[in-house]
Design a protein around this motif. Structure first.
Motif, mmCIF file in Angstrom:
data_model
loop_
_atom_site.group_PDB
_atom_site.id
_atom_site.type_symbol
_atom_site.label_atom_id
_atom_site.label_comp_id
_atom_site.label_asym_id
_atom_site.label_seq_id
_atom_site.Cartn_x
_atom_site.Cartn_y
_atom_site.Cartn_z
ATOM 1 N N SER A 86 -30.805 2.105 17.317
ATOM 2 C CA SER A 86 -31.285 3.292 17.902
ATOM 3 C C SER A 86 -32.647 2.569 18.652
ATOM 4 O O SER A 86 -33.134 1.710 18.358
ATOM 5 C CB SER A 86 -31.692 4.475 17.129
ATOM 6 O OG SER A 86 -32.684 4.030 16.198
ATOM 7 N N TYR B 31 -34.516 9.986 8.044
ATOM 8 C CA TYR B 31 -33.520 9.161 8.481
ATOM 9 C C TYR B 31 -33.539 7.698 7.584
ATOM 10 O O TYR B 31 -32.306 7.333 7.275
ATOM 11 C CB TYR B 31 -33.955 8.812 9.737
ATOM 12 C CG TYR B 31 -32.739 8.348 10.600
ATOM 13 C CD1 TYR B 31 -31.914 9.152 11.133
ATOM 14 C CD2 TYR B 31 -32.680 6.897 10.911
ATOM 15 C CE1 TYR B 31 -31.013 8.740 12.010
ATOM 16 C CE2 TYR B 31 -31.576 6.474 11.832
ATOM 17 C CZ TYR B 31 -30.530 7.619 12.124
ATOM 18 O OH TYR B 31 -29.628 6.945 12.910
ATOM 19 N N LYS B 32 -34.784 7.396 7.058
ATOM 20 C CA LYS B 32 -34.654 6.065 6.454
ATOM 21 C C LYS B 32 -33.889 6.411 5.036
ATOM 22 O O LYS B 32 -33.166 5.462 4.619
ATOM 23 C CB LYS B 32 -35.882 5.464 6.241
ATOM 24 C CG LYS B 32 -36.204 4.276 5.274
ATOM 25 C CD LYS B 32 -37.662 3.787 5.175
ATOM 26 C CE LYS B 32 -37.650 2.441 4.229
ATOM 27 N NZ LYS B 32 -39.069 2.125 4.197
ATOM 28 N N THR C 256 -29.939 6.706 5.836
ATOM 29 C CA THR C 256 -29.342 5.516 6.023
ATOM 30 C C THR C 256 -29.394 4.762 4.572
ATOM 31 O O THR C 256 -28.328 4.005 4.487
ATOM 32 C CB THR C 256 -29.951 4.557 7.052
ATOM 33 O OG1 THR C 256 -31.614 4.577 6.634
ATOM 34 C CG2 THR C 256 -30.043 5.462 8.350
ATOM 35 N N LYS C 257 -30.177 4.817 3.723
ATOM 36 C CA LYS C 257 -30.153 4.151 2.791
ATOM 37 C C LYS C 257 -29.121 4.647 1.770
ATOM 38 O O LYS C 257 -28.266 3.776 0.913
ATOM 39 C CB LYS C 257 -31.571 3.896 1.957
ATOM 40 C CG LYS C 257 -31.803 3.322 0.571
ATOM 41 C CD LYS C 257 -33.051 3.200 0.050
ATOM 42 C CE LYS C 257 -32.683 2.579 -1.375
ATOM 43 N NZ LYS C 257 -34.231 2.823 -1.849
ATOM 44 N N LYS D 118 -25.778 3.657 3.016
ATOM 45 C CA LYS D 118 -25.680 2.076 2.981
ATOM 46 C C LYS D 118 -25.535 1.685 4.627
ATOM 47 O O LYS D 118 -24.373 0.910 4.861
ATOM 48 C CB LYS D 118 -24.822 1.746 2.198
ATOM 49 C CG LYS D 118 -24.726 1.950 0.708
ATOM 50 C CD LYS D 118 -23.538 1.253 -0.242
ATOM 51 C CE LYS D 118 -23.820 1.717 -1.755
ATOM 52 N NZ LYS D 118 -22.909 1.331 -2.611
ATOM 53 N N ILE D 119 -26.346 2.406 5.190
ATOM 54 C CA ILE D 119 -26.292 1.775 6.809
ATOM 55 C C ILE D 119 -27.466 1.012 7.143
ATOM 56 O O ILE D 119 -28.557 1.088 6.836
ATOM 57 C CB ILE D 119 -26.021 3.201 7.566
ATOM 58 C CG1 ILE D 119 -25.042 4.244 7.319
ATOM 59 C CG2 ILE D 119 -26.246 2.903 9.096
ATOM 60 C CD1 ILE D 119 -25.062 5.331 8.284
ATOM 61 N N ASP D 120 -27.198 -0.218 7.872
ATOM 62 C CA ASP D 120 -28.249 -0.985 8.154
ATOM 63 C C ASP D 120 -28.589 -0.537 9.534
ATOM 64 O O ASP D 120 -28.035 -0.545 10.839
ATOM 65 C CB ASP D 120 -27.688 -2.441 8.378
ATOM 66 C CG ASP D 120 -27.442 -3.021 6.848
ATOM 67 O OD1 ASP D 120 -27.986 -2.784 6.012
ATOM 68 O OD2 ASP D 120 -26.523 -4.009 6.895
ATOM 69 N N HIS D 121 -29.941 -0.040 9.652
ATOM 70 C CA HIS D 121 -30.602 0.677 10.919
ATOM 71 C C HIS D 121 -31.466 -0.271 11.656
ATOM 72 O O HIS D 121 -32.109 -0.852 10.769
ATOM 73 C CB HIS D 121 -31.294 1.793 10.450
ATOM 74 C CG HIS D 121 -31.965 2.518 11.669
ATOM 75 N ND1 HIS D 121 -33.180 3.052 11.758
ATOM 76 C CD2 HIS D 121 -31.270 2.936 12.992
ATOM 77 C CE1 HIS D 121 -33.365 3.483 12.781
ATOM 78 N NE2 HIS D 121 -32.517 3.565 13.629
#
Length: 202
Positions: free
Chosen positions: A2, A13-14, A17-18, A21-24
């Protein structure tokens, strides 16, 4: 991936995603081209809204769901189907379809429906994965064919500038450095020398 907007770069948002288990990853500031796919999609949404709102641009909010639906039900060349089918594993059903022939829609009990959707979901996932890999191979081939080595378009004595690859600190910073002079040309390598502006003989 993004941009660096506050709606994406914040503690909430952090945390999400944690948990998921999403790598942002965020793109470089002032470089929207780094997120070209999203920018292209936004341009499509804008074009659709322009046609829907007509002379009433303030109504874009009311027309946004229609623009979203038209994009989600449009055929995609990469996955060879619509986004709606990829997500919901079934074709979209419009009201007039049900009114015209309500008997065409199958009826399931809960267990049958769950088993059918799980099996169909696995098949669609494998199919879309294969299509994406094939599309990526075609894209890579086109890029390789269009790639030109530096030796194919420069000559000895040419004055050139080099594009900076690292992100700029601010929007007005120079994108290129130089000038340089081409001294030698080898098989796939160009030897250059920096030209000092204002030096004797320049």
């Amino acid at each position: 991936m993004s941009d660096n907007g506050r709606e994406f770069v914040n503690e909430v948002y952090k945390g999400v995603t944690k948990i998921m288990k999403i790598d942002h990853f965020t793109i470089a500031s002032y470089r929207s081209s780094a997120n070209g796919l999203v920018e292209s999609h936004n341009r499509k949404v804008t074009n659709i809204l322009k046609h829907l709102v007509g002379d009433n641009p303030s109504q874009w909010v009311e027309m946004l769901p229609w623009a979203e639906f038209s994009l989600n039900t449009a055929y995609n060349g990469s996955n060879r189907d619509t986004a709606f089918f990829v997500v919901f594993v079934q074709e979209h059903v419009l009201p007039y379809t049900v009114d015209m022939d309500p008997h065409t829609l199958p009826l399931y009990n809960t267990k049958q429906y769950r088993v059918m959707m799980c099996n169909l979901d696995r098949k669609v996932f494998q199919l879309i994965k294969r299509y994406f890999l094939r599309a990526n191979e075609k894209y890579q081939t086109r890029c390789d064919q269009s790639f030109q080595t530096p030796t194919s378009y420069v000559q000895i004595g040419d004055r050139i500038y080099l594009k900076m690859l690292q992100p700029r600190k601010h929007k007005l910073e120079a994108s290129y450095v130089g000038p340089y002079c081409v001294n030698q040309i080898k098989t796939d390598t160009v030897v250059i020398q920096h030209i000092w502006i204002g030096a004797k003989g320049d």
